[in-house]
Structure formats: structure tokens, C-alpha cells
Write an enzyme that holds these catalytic residues in place. Structure first.
Site, PDB file in Angstrom:
ATOM      1  N   ASP A  24      -9.657  -3.437   1.257  1.00  8.19           N
ATOM      2  CA  ASP A  24      -9.717  -2.917   2.617  1.00  8.19           C
ATOM      3  C   ASP A  24     -11.107  -2.337   2.826  1.00  8.19           C
ATOM      4  O   ASP A  24     -11.569  -1.500   2.049  1.00  8.19           O
ATOM      5  CB  ASP A  24      -8.643  -1.841   2.821  1.00  8.19           C
ATOM      6  CG  ASP A  24      -8.569  -1.353   4.255  1.00  8.19           C
ATOM      7  OD1 ASP A  24      -9.599  -0.879   4.779  1.00  8.19           O
ATOM      8  OD2 ASP A  24      -7.475  -1.436   4.855  1.00  8.19           O
ATOM      9  N   TRP A  76       0.858  -1.185   0.000  1.00 10.23           N
ATOM     10  CA  TRP A  76       0.000   0.000   0.000  1.00 10.23           C
ATOM     11  C   TRP A  76       0.889   1.227   0.000  1.00 10.23           C
ATOM     12  O   TRP A  76       1.909   1.268   0.694  1.00 10.23           O
ATOM     13  CB  TRP A  76      -0.908   0.044   1.229  1.00 10.23           C
ATOM     14  CG  TRP A  76      -1.672   1.330   1.312  1.00 10.23           C
ATOM     15  CD1 TRP A  76      -2.824   1.652   0.645  1.00 10.23           C
ATOM     16  CD2 TRP A  76      -1.308   2.499   2.068  1.00 10.23           C
ATOM     17  NE1 TRP A  76      -3.198   2.939   0.949  1.00 10.23           N
ATOM     18  CE2 TRP A  76      -2.288   3.490   1.821  1.00 10.23           C
ATOM     19  CE3 TRP A  76      -0.254   2.803   2.936  1.00 10.23           C
ATOM     20  CZ2 TRP A  76      -2.245   4.748   2.395  1.00 10.23           C
ATOM     21  CZ3 TRP A  76      -0.200   4.070   3.514  1.00 10.23           C
ATOM     22  CH2 TRP A  76      -1.198   5.028   3.246  1.00 10.23           C
ATOM     23  N   LYS A  96      -7.129   2.461  -2.765  1.00 14.59           N
ATOM     24  CA  LYS A  96      -7.821   3.330  -1.820  1.00 14.59           C
ATOM     25  C   LYS A  96      -8.508   4.453  -2.580  1.00 14.59           C
ATOM     26  O   LYS A  96      -8.022   4.897  -3.625  1.00 14.59           O
ATOM     27  CB  LYS A  96      -6.805   3.909  -0.824  1.00 14.59           C
ATOM     28  CG  LYS A  96      -7.404   4.567   0.402  1.00 14.59           C
ATOM     29  CD  LYS A  96      -6.316   4.885   1.425  1.00 14.59           C
ATOM     30  CE  LYS A  96      -6.919   5.387   2.722  1.00 14.59           C
ATOM     31  NZ  LYS A  96      -5.895   5.600   3.767  1.00 14.59           N
ATOM     32  N   ASP A 105     -10.482   3.609  10.511  1.00 16.63           N
ATOM     33  CA  ASP A 105      -9.891   2.417  11.130  1.00 16.63           C
ATOM     34  C   ASP A 105     -10.320   2.213  12.574  1.00 16.63           C
ATOM     35  O   ASP A 105      -9.499   2.026  13.460  1.00 16.63           O
ATOM     36  CB  ASP A 105      -8.363   2.467  11.027  1.00 16.63           C
ATOM     37  CG  ASP A 105      -7.884   2.337   9.592  1.00 16.63           C
ATOM     38  OD1 ASP A 105      -8.223   1.337   8.951  1.00 16.63           O
ATOM     39  OD2 ASP A 105      -7.184   3.239   9.109  1.00 16.63           O
ATOM     40  N   ASP A 114      -7.170  -4.473  10.282  1.00 19.39           N
ATOM     41  CA  ASP A 114      -6.407  -3.243  10.075  1.00 19.39           C
ATOM     42  C   ASP A 114      -7.137  -2.075  10.726  1.00 19.39           C
ATOM     43  O   ASP A 114      -7.868  -1.343  10.083  1.00 19.39           O
ATOM     44  CB  ASP A 114      -6.209  -2.984   8.577  1.00 19.39           C
ATOM     45  CG  ASP A 114      -5.338  -1.770   8.305  1.00 19.39           C
ATOM     46  OD1 ASP A 114      -4.762  -1.234   9.265  1.00 19.39           O
ATOM     47  OD2 ASP A 114      -5.240  -1.345   7.144  1.00 19.39           O
ATOM     48  N   GLU A 159      -2.893  -2.993  -2.744  1.00 15.96           N
ATOM     49  CA  GLU A 159      -4.063  -2.461  -2.041  1.00 15.96           C
ATOM     50  C   GLU A 159      -4.398  -1.053  -2.492  1.00 15.96           C
ATOM     51  O   GLU A 159      -3.591  -0.131  -2.366  1.00 15.96           O
ATOM     52  CB  GLU A 159      -3.781  -2.478  -0.531  1.00 15.96           C
ATOM     53  CG  GLU A 159      -4.855  -1.861   0.320  1.00 15.96           C
ATOM     54  CD  GLU A 159      -4.461  -1.831   1.788  1.00 15.96           C
ATOM     55  OE1 GLU A 159      -5.244  -1.289   2.596  1.00 15.96           O
ATOM     56  OE2 GLU A 159      -3.370  -2.333   2.142  1.00 15.96           O
ATOM     57  N   HIS A 216     -11.618   1.456   2.535  1.00 10.99           N
ATOM     58  CA  HIS A 216     -11.001   2.186   1.428  1.00 10.99           C
ATOM     59  C   HIS A 216     -11.943   2.487   0.269  1.00 10.99           C
ATOM     60  O   HIS A 216     -11.503   2.661  -0.865  1.00 10.99           O
ATOM     61  CB  HIS A 216      -9.791   1.401   0.908  1.00 10.99           C
ATOM     62  CG  HIS A 216      -8.602   1.509   1.802  1.00 10.99           C
ATOM     63  ND1 HIS A 216      -7.340   1.130   1.409  1.00 10.99           N
ATOM     64  CD2 HIS A 216      -8.467   1.958   3.076  1.00 10.99           C
ATOM     65  CE1 HIS A 216      -6.497   1.327   2.399  1.00 10.99           C
ATOM     66  NE2 HIS A 216      -7.161   1.825   3.423  1.00 10.99           N
ATOM     67  N   ASP A 220     -12.011   6.489   6.106  1.00 13.17           N
ATOM     68  CA  ASP A 220     -11.135   5.376   6.490  1.00 13.17           C
ATOM     69  C   ASP A 220     -10.487   5.663   7.837  1.00 13.17           C
ATOM     70  O   ASP A 220      -9.296   5.902   7.947  1.00 13.17           O
ATOM     71  CB  ASP A 220     -10.071   5.180   5.402  1.00 13.17           C
ATOM     72  CG  ASP A 220      -9.130   4.027   5.730  1.00 13.17           C
ATOM     73  OD1 ASP A 220      -9.595   3.031   6.311  1.00 13.17           O
ATOM     74  OD2 ASP A 220      -7.935   4.133   5.418  1.00 13.17           O
ATOM     75  N   HIS A 262      -8.389  -6.612   4.202  1.00 14.46           N
ATOM     76  CA  HIS A 262      -8.072  -5.902   5.431  1.00 14.46           C
ATOM     77  C   HIS A 262      -9.412  -5.449   5.995  1.00 14.46           C
ATOM     78  O   HIS A 262     -10.152  -4.718   5.333  1.00 14.46           O
ATOM     79  CB  HIS A 262      -7.181  -4.693   5.180  1.00 14.46           C
ATOM     80  CG  HIS A 262      -5.731  -5.018   5.195  1.00 14.46           C
ATOM     81  ND1 HIS A 262      -4.754  -4.051   5.054  1.00 14.46           N
ATOM     82  CD2 HIS A 262      -5.073  -6.189   5.345  1.00 14.46           C
ATOM     83  CE1 HIS A 262      -3.562  -4.631   5.106  1.00 14.46           C
ATOM     84  NE2 HIS A 262      -3.727  -5.923   5.280  1.00 14.46           N
TER      85      HIS A 262
END
Length: 411
Positions: free
Chosen positions: A252, A178, A221, A289, A319, A219, A255, A287, A279
């Protein structure tokens, strides 16, 4: 009759083999991310850059390898089954002064020893943030070839380390790339940076490794902090690059646009790919997390993995990083929630639901799916925890609080 036996009978009445579900779940390895334990700082940087941010200042974060390993081990002791650990390159353990383009397997041998001790596998990620050569939010697509070459060498070194993990542990290591590359405002040129990224990736993947040891993923985004208007490594870029070069396009869950759901993407990806990488985090409007909850999307995501018969073809990694709560609790909550979601998927009569859909019995399909929500899933989960010799219910939290008092608050 125990509550588990009663619950087992109820699931049997709708055609679900609970014992088979528990056996399947016990074999699923989820990759727990090391960076929750120290707020993503790693051991080669003092601050975060590249769109990475943590909020909160909860006491007791790990500040060195011994503390981080101890915290990870404590978390694993409260999570059913044997899993994996996801490492970033910034977590190398060495007394040498070595920059990221020169890292070698020997700088991660302590992690291999730890993995053998815990009975876990290792995954890996090159770290293309929190470094002076990533300060402009441009790495593999940077206009300066010297900077691009530095990061190319870093990614090549990272693949070699992931291959080493796979050989040493006998468990395939996912190596996932990433990058933070992009621009804050609307760019004047979208094509050229993506052409440079493609060229960099072509160079990174020139070396071929045994796929039993390493699985490669890239990955994408939608956007990030500091790159709100243009992300070089977009989902479309990576999905096409992965398809053309026989790589995995990692999804992800944070993302994408807030109205997109990754659960809907899984079946499409699996039709055209032998393997899939995930993820799993929880975005709150972006994003951000957050620690994953057992919410509707997590349950739908897991149900899709089971319904698509993908558990042997997917790399599931978590993640998230929350510095406002106990970091070990964050790991345990997230890992156990991922397992709970998978168990719910395994306790779903997917064949019968598919048959109802094909026969256009949409009323029965809706009624059945709603009735599933009140079946005694919790009794099955508690039994699974007992089987795996980990605390049942919230008993694990008492252990975390004792560890906080005896260890974390003394740091």
C-alpha cells in the site's frame, strides 16, 4: 493531420508504438474501491474504529446498496475501459442478522449480479475493523482465543466468498487481509502477538482454492491511528510470511515511512514473486489516503510496472477515501490518473533507457528522460478516451455536477 496523429509521430520517432500502448492499456483492469462512496461505513456498522478515519461532510454520500451501486455505475461510465470493484466484507447485502464470522457467498450475490451487469470483476477484503470485537485494535493477534477464533472464521469465510466471485465472473478475485492490530505506546512484548498472528494466518490458509478463482494477499503497515508505536502486521512480518507460504505481500503506497517510495520496491518484489498486489493512495505526511494525483511517485510507480513487464502479474487497486469532495469525482479522478500514469509508462522507451544505463551513458539518459516530460502525452490520452467512448478532458466533470444536482443533493 490531427493532433493525435502528430503526437503519434513524435512518439514513433523515439521508438514508441502508440497503438500497442493504447491496446495494452485498454486491457488493464484497475480495482475501484467501493468504500470511497460512503466514507467506509459499509452496511453493518454505524461508526468507524480500528484506525480508520474520514474527514469532511460533503453532501450526497451513499446510504444503502442501491445508492452505492448507482454511484459506482455513474463513475464507471466516465472511466475508460472495464475494470474491477474492490469490496469489503462489511458491504454484504442481506436482510439476515448475520455476524461477520458467518457471512456466506449468498450475502454477496447482489454484487455478483451487479458485476455481471457492468462487465467488471470483483476483489474482496475481510473487514477487521468497525466491530465490537475489534475495539481494542487487536483481532487476529488478540490474547483472547475466542476473539482470535472469531476473526479467523471471518477471514476463512471471506476467502470462500472471493473464490465464489472468481468462479462466477471468470476473473481472478484478489482476497486481501489487513488488520489494525498494534499498540499506541511502546509494547512490553513484540514477539507474542506476532506469534499469535502467524498461528491465526496458518489456520486461515489451511483451505486451498483454485488460483484461477482467488489470489491471496496480506497487507502490512508501518503504523496507524491508535497503533503509533507498534504494528503487529509489519511489512517485514508479512513479507516473510508471504514468501514462506506462497502468498502475495500487498504494498500500500501509504503504509511506509514518508521517505520511502513503493516504486523502488516493485522490481525487488517481482524478482522473487510471480505476482504482486498494490493499493494505491496518496499519503500526506502519513497514511491519510488522499485521492491520487498524477504526481511524480504515481508516474514512477506505473513506469516501473511497465518496465518490469508486470501488467499481467499485478493486481492494481485504489485505496483512498475523501469525504470533503464529491465522492464520484474522487473515484473518476483517481481511476483516470492511475490510467494516465500507466499510459505514460507505456509511452516510455524503456528498452532504450535501459541500454543507455548499461552503456553508462548517464548524460544521454538524463537528457532523454527530461525530454520525455514535454512530449504530447495529453493528445494520446484524449484519443484513448474517445476510443473508449468516455468524456474527453474535463467534460466528465459536467456530468458529475449534473448527477450531484439531480441525485446526490436529493438524498
Amino acid at each position: 493531420m490531427s493532433r493525435f496523429e502528430e503526437a503519434k509521430e513524435k512518439y514513433a520517432s523515439i521508438g514508441v508504438d502508440v497503438d500497442k500502448a493504447l491496446d495494452t492499456l485498454s486491457k488493464v483492469r484497475i480495482s475501484m474501491h467501493c468504500w470511497q462512496g460512503d466514507d467506509v461505513l459499509g452496511f453493518d456498522s454505524d461508526s468507524l474504529t480500528g484506525g480508520i478515519a474520514t474527514t469532511g461532510n460533503y453532501p450526497g454520500k451513499a446510504t444503502n446498496p442501491d445508492e452505492l451501486m448507482a454511484d459506482i455505475s455513474k463513475a464507471y461510465s466516465l472511466i475508460p475501459g472495464k475494470h474491477k470493484l474492490n469490496l469489503h466484507a462489511s458491504y454484504r447485502i442481506t436482510d439476515e442478522k448475520v455476524d461477520r464470522d458467518k457471512i456466506e457467498p449468498k450475502h454477496f450475490s447482489a454484487w455478483v449480479d451487479f458485476a455481471k451487469q457492468e462487465g467488471i470483476g470483483l476483489d474482496f477484503n475481510p473487514t477487521l475493523f468497525s466491530h465490537e470485537k475489534a475495539s481494542e485494535n487487536m483481532t487476529l493477534s488478540h490474547p483472547d482465543k475466542n476473539i482470535r477464533d472469531f476473526w479467523v472464521e471471518h477471514c476463512k469465510a471471506s476467502r470462500k466468498i472471493a473464490d465464489y466471485f472468481g468462479k462466477e465472473l471468470g476473473i481472478t478475485a484478489l482476497n486481501n487481509i489487513w488488520i489494525p492490530d498494534g499498540t499506541k505506546d511502546v509494547p512490553g512484548d513484540r514477539l507474542t502477538p506476532r506469534a499469535r498472528l502467524k498461528e491465526s494466518l496458518d489456520e486461515i490458509f489451511t483451505v486451498k482454492y483454485d488460483k484461477q478463482n482467488i489470489a491471496d494477499a496480506i497487507e502490512g503497515k508501518v503504523f496507524g491511528i491508535g497503533v503509533e508505536s507498534y504494528t503487529v502486521g509489519s511489512h517485514e512480518f508479512y513479507m516473510n510470511y508471504a514468501a514462506k507460504n506462497n502468498l502475495m505481500c500487498l504494498l500500500d503506497t501509504g503504509h511506509y515511512h514518508p521517505t520511502e517510495v513503493v516504486s523502488d520496491k516493485i522490481s525487488s518484489m517481482l524478482l522473487f514473486n510471480d505476482q504482486l498486489a498494490l493499493h494505491v493512495s496518496r499519503p500526506v505526511r502519513w497514511d491519510s489516503d488522499h485521492v491520487i494525483k498524477l504526481d511524480d511517485e504515481l508516474k514512477e510507480l506505473a513506469k516501473e510496472l511497465v518496465a518490469c513487464n508486470a501488467l499481467n502479474h499485478v493486481f492494481i487497486g485504489l485505496d483512498f477515501f475523501d469525504a470533503s469532495i464529491n465522492r464520484i469525482a474522487a473515484w473518476v479522478i483517481g481511476m483516470r490518473n492511475m490510467q494516465k500514469a500507466l499510459l505514460l509508462g507505456l509511452l516510455t522507451p524503456n528498452t532504450q533507457l535501459s541500454k543507455m544505463q548499461d552503456e553508462r551513458n548517464f548524460t544521454e539518459l538524463l537528457a532523454t528522460m527530461e525530454e520525455l516530460k514535454t512530449l504530447p502525452f495529453g493528445d494520446i490520452w484524449d484519443h484513448f478516451c474517445e476510443m473508449m467512448n468516455v468524456p474527453v478532458g474535463k467534460d466528465w466533470f459536467k456530468i458529475v455536477k449534473e448527477y450531484e444536482k439531480d441525485v446526490l443533493l436529493k438524498r
